[in-house]
Scaffold this motif. Structure first.
Motif, mmCIF file in Angstrom:
data_model
loop_
_atom_site.group_PDB
_atom_site.id
_atom_site.type_symbol
_atom_site.label_atom_id
_atom_site.label_comp_id
_atom_site.label_asym_id
_atom_site.label_seq_id
_atom_site.Cartn_x
_atom_site.Cartn_y
_atom_site.Cartn_z
ATOM 1 N N ASP A 60 42.438 4.461 -31.919
ATOM 2 C CA ASP A 60 43.819 4.344 -31.689
ATOM 3 C C ASP A 60 44.269 2.882 -31.882
ATOM 4 O OD1 ASP A 60 45.925 4.639 -30.192
ATOM 5 O OD2 ASP A 60 45.337 3.783 -28.441
ATOM 6 N N GLU A 61 43.432 1.922 -31.578
ATOM 7 C CA GLU A 61 43.875 0.338 -31.853
ATOM 8 C C GLU A 61 43.722 0.008 -33.488
ATOM 9 O OE1 GLU A 61 42.020 -2.365 -29.155
ATOM 10 O OE2 GLU A 61 42.802 -1.244 -27.415
ATOM 11 N N LYS A 62 42.731 0.663 -34.203
ATOM 12 C CA LYS A 62 42.431 -0.043 -35.421
ATOM 13 C C LYS A 62 42.787 0.896 -36.800
ATOM 14 C CE LYS A 62 41.267 -4.171 -34.129
ATOM 15 N NZ LYS A 62 41.952 -5.115 -34.280
ATOM 16 N N LEU A 63 42.673 2.332 -36.380
ATOM 17 C CA LEU A 63 42.874 3.459 -37.535
ATOM 18 C C LEU A 63 44.057 3.902 -37.510
ATOM 19 C CD1 LEU A 63 39.187 4.390 -37.599
ATOM 20 C CD2 LEU A 63 40.051 2.294 -38.671
ATOM 21 N N ARG A 64 44.673 4.402 -36.336
ATOM 22 C CA ARG A 64 45.675 5.083 -36.352
ATOM 23 C C ARG A 64 47.004 4.757 -37.212
ATOM 24 N NH1 ARG A 64 48.263 8.136 -32.064
ATOM 25 N NH2 ARG A 64 46.974 7.153 -30.421
ATOM 26 N N SER A 65 47.027 3.474 -37.241
ATOM 27 C CA SER A 65 48.322 3.010 -38.036
ATOM 28 C C SER A 65 48.186 3.161 -39.519
ATOM 29 C CB SER A 65 48.571 1.611 -37.544
ATOM 30 O OG SER A 65 47.676 0.824 -37.880
ATOM 31 N N LEU A 66 46.749 3.236 -39.706
ATOM 32 C CA LEU A 66 46.231 3.111 -41.282
ATOM 33 C C LEU A 66 46.787 4.736 -41.939
ATOM 34 C CD1 LEU A 66 42.873 1.191 -41.291
ATOM 35 C CD2 LEU A 66 45.351 0.517 -41.937
ATOM 36 N N VAL A 67 46.590 5.722 -41.115
ATOM 37 C CA VAL A 67 46.587 7.113 -41.512
ATOM 38 C C VAL A 67 48.060 7.618 -41.162
ATOM 39 C CG1 VAL A 67 44.249 7.572 -41.361
ATOM 40 C CG2 VAL A 67 45.512 8.039 -39.419
ATOM 41 N N VAL A 68 48.458 7.428 -40.018
ATOM 42 C CA VAL A 68 49.964 7.862 -40.012
ATOM 43 C C VAL A 68 50.774 7.363 -41.090
ATOM 44 C CG1 VAL A 68 51.957 7.785 -38.212
ATOM 45 C CG2 VAL A 68 49.800 8.180 -37.415
ATOM 46 N N GLY A 69 51.423 8.398 -41.719
ATOM 47 C CA GLY A 69 52.367 8.079 -42.928
ATOM 48 C C GLY A 69 51.694 8.140 -44.171
ATOM 49 N N ALA A 70 50.346 8.056 -44.179
ATOM 50 C CA ALA A 70 49.646 8.170 -45.279
ATOM 51 C C ALA A 70 49.520 9.770 -45.826
ATOM 52 C CB ALA A 70 48.169 7.949 -45.136
ATOM 53 N N ASN A 71 49.542 9.789 -47.239
ATOM 54 C CA ASN A 71 49.486 11.095 -48.063
ATOM 55 C C ASN A 71 48.033 11.791 -47.642
ATOM 56 O OD1 ASN A 71 49.329 13.471 -49.474
ATOM 57 N ND2 ASN A 71 50.143 12.187 -51.273
ATOM 58 N N PRO A 72 48.306 13.094 -47.032
ATOM 59 C CA PRO A 72 46.924 13.743 -46.501
ATOM 60 C C PRO A 72 45.927 14.079 -47.909
ATOM 61 C CG PRO A 72 48.660 14.985 -46.143
ATOM 62 C CD PRO A 72 49.356 13.838 -46.444
ATOM 63 N N MET A 73 46.572 14.194 -48.889
ATOM 64 C CA MET A 73 45.803 14.455 -50.118
ATOM 65 C C MET A 73 45.046 13.301 -50.615
ATOM 66 S SD MET A 73 46.550 17.473 -50.586
ATOM 67 C CE MET A 73 47.718 18.946 -49.497
ATOM 68 N N ASN A 74 45.360 12.223 -50.199
ATOM 69 C CA ASN A 74 44.593 10.998 -50.851
ATOM 70 C C ASN A 74 43.650 10.426 -49.961
ATOM 71 O OD1 ASN A 74 46.285 11.361 -53.185
ATOM 72 N ND2 ASN A 74 47.828 9.691 -52.594
ATOM 73 N N ILE A 75 42.623 11.234 -49.784
ATOM 74 C CA ILE A 75 41.910 10.876 -48.613
ATOM 75 C C ILE A 75 41.023 9.609 -49.234
ATOM 76 C CG2 ILE A 75 39.463 11.462 -47.513
ATOM 77 C CD1 ILE A 75 40.362 14.475 -47.871
ATOM 78 N N ALA A 76 40.548 9.498 -50.301
ATOM 79 C CA ALA A 76 40.120 8.281 -50.718
ATOM 80 C C ALA A 76 40.726 6.851 -50.197
ATOM 81 C CB ALA A 76 39.709 8.150 -52.059
ATOM 82 N N ALA A 77 42.125 7.138 -50.407
ATOM 83 C CA ALA A 77 42.691 5.930 -49.968
ATOM 84 C C ALA A 77 42.702 5.637 -48.650
ATOM 85 C CB ALA A 77 44.413 6.124 -50.504
ATOM 86 N N SER A 78 42.875 6.567 -47.761
ATOM 87 C CA SER A 78 42.779 6.205 -46.449
ATOM 88 C C SER A 78 41.256 5.986 -46.024
ATOM 89 C CB SER A 78 43.264 7.553 -45.510
ATOM 90 O OG SER A 78 44.413 7.821 -45.946
ATOM 91 N N TYR A 79 40.392 6.314 -46.475
ATOM 92 C CA TYR A 79 38.916 6.058 -46.295
ATOM 93 C C TYR A 79 38.746 4.456 -46.554
ATOM 94 C CZ TYR A 79 33.876 5.942 -46.398
ATOM 95 O OH TYR A 79 32.493 5.761 -46.275
ATOM 96 N N HIS A 80 39.166 4.165 -47.717
ATOM 97 C CA HIS A 80 38.707 2.783 -48.190
ATOM 98 C C HIS A 80 39.719 1.826 -47.243
ATOM 99 C CE1 HIS A 80 35.844 3.363 -51.041
ATOM 100 N NE2 HIS A 80 36.662 4.571 -51.880
ATOM 101 N N ALA A 81 40.973 2.311 -47.024
ATOM 102 C CA ALA A 81 41.629 1.386 -46.024
ATOM 103 C C ALA A 81 40.946 1.167 -44.837
ATOM 104 C CB ALA A 81 43.097 2.125 -45.726
ATOM 105 N N MET A 82 40.337 2.272 -44.171
ATOM 106 C CA MET A 82 39.767 1.869 -42.929
ATOM 107 C C MET A 82 38.333 1.031 -42.977
ATOM 108 S SD MET A 82 39.983 5.954 -41.052
ATOM 109 C CE MET A 82 39.291 6.775 -42.288
ATOM 110 N N VAL A 83 37.652 1.284 -44.029
ATOM 111 C CA VAL A 83 36.496 0.430 -44.373
ATOM 112 C C VAL A 83 36.940 -1.083 -44.455
ATOM 113 C CG1 VAL A 83 34.864 -0.123 -45.894
ATOM 114 C CG2 VAL A 83 35.183 2.039 -45.293
#
Length: 362
Positions: A60-83
């Protein structure tokens, strides 16, 4: 326009076990499931991990903002942003479990938007994957051990795993009880790091005489030198296994570089979700070492059908109970295998919110 993730919901549910349980080094009476739901373009993807409520807070505090608004087709981008975003929190533990739950939800969402099952999206190599029954807790009585393990065999599961490591003097007796109960079915033992190196080598010979072929975490999985020493004992037909506490690819690489295991284990609820599990599979393939998934059978079923090097899935008693109770689309093992429906998209699961409400954590 490319779709965007519109919403991220996080929940935690604590489900009591059917009785108190223990293994070689731990005791517990409940299991917490952390659920992530991602919505985009009229579809909802779900992901989960077995962890603690703090994992939900971290998402909720660290990852939510990284995926909301992201393109769900670009999983690699979201994954590396979380890392990258969690670098200063430390990768092992709940950070990787949090990333795992979100990553699984991303893959499930992508599949649902594309209207395809996860196995089909990844590319199937088999239509069903073998399982082994897993439980046999050290808290069980002799009769409970017999009933559970023989029950799996009667259901067509031809390999079973039991816990050892809490009482070194009694463990051979318990293993013999299970051997007698399951006949010629495959027998695995899991010490959860409960033995010293010399205890493990001595017991390995006794277990081999009882037909044990799988010795999981005889010592701590962090003791890679100890695992290699036990493996080098070269007890015929007994494989040394570990890896369930691998949270990132470098862990698996070190384990295999040191020759610590005969079979590598990985858990998509811990090692970075579908993305991390695929990385673990590539590493095991590079070292010509077979792979086996740890727990969460419904999550690993599609992976097991899409990765050539997977030997089997762990059909873990606690998680089978939870997934059967809380997920519509749960696939029970039949004739020793799990076979996903290609007609259901993504993981093929829908969360039973009403049934889960009684277990919700605030």
């Amino acid at each position: 326009m490319a779709p965007q993730i519109e919403e991220c919901q996080i929940s935690a549910f604590t489900i009591p076990t059917d009785q108190p349980e223990s293994d070689g080094t731990l005791q517990w009476d409940s299991t917490t499931l952390v659920l992530v739901e991602l919505a985009a373009a009229g579809a909802t993807g779900i992901g989960y991990t077995y962890s603690c409520p703090a994992t939900a807070t971290l998402i909720d505090e660290k990852l939510r903002s990284l995926v909301v608004g992201a393109n769900p087709m670009n999983i690699a981008a979201s994954y590396h942003a979380m890392v990258h975003h969690t670098r200063n929190l430390g990768r092992p533990g709940i950070v990787s479990m949090a990333i795992s739950a979100v990553d699984v939800a991303l893959w499930d969402l992508k599949c649902k938007l594309l209207k395809v099952s996860l196995a089909k999206l990844l590319g199937q190599v088999r239509d069903a994957v073998p399982v082994y029954g897993s439980g046999g807790f050290t808290s069980y009585s002799d009769d409970e051990l017999r009933e559970q393990t023989s029950g799996w065999v009667k259901e067509g599961i031809r390999q079973v795993k039991m816990k050892v490591g809490r009482d070194t003097c009694r463990d051979p007796h318990r293993v013999k009880i299970v051997r007698d109960a399951i006949g010629d079915a495959g027998l695995f033992v899991d010490a959860n790091g409960g033995y010293s190196r010399k205890q493990a080598v001595a017991l390995m010979h006794k277990f081999a005489d009882l037909g044990v072929t799988w010795f999981e975490e005889p010592v701590s999985s962090d003791d890679l030198e100890g695992l290699r020493l036990i493996r080098d004992a070269n007890v015929p037909n007994v494989e040394v296994t570990a890896g369930e506490y691998g949270f990132q690819p470098s862990y698996f690489r070190r384990m295999l570089e040191l020759g610590a295991v005969d079979v590598l284990q990985a858990d998509a609820t811990r090692c970075g979700g579908i993305t991390g599990f695929l990385a673990a599979a590539a590493i095991s393939d590079a070292f010509l070492i077979p792979l086996s998934s740890h727990c969460a059978p419904s999550l690993h079923m599609h992976l097991g059908c899409a990765i050539a090097g997977i030997r089997h899935l762990e059909y873990f008693h606690d998680h089978v109970r939870i997934e059967q109770k809380l997920f519509d689309g749960f696939v029970p093992a039949k004739n020793g295998k799990m076979k996903p429906s290609m007609e259901r998209f993504g993981l093929g699961l829908e969360f039973k919110s009403k049934d889960a409400e009684m277990y919700r954590r605030s």
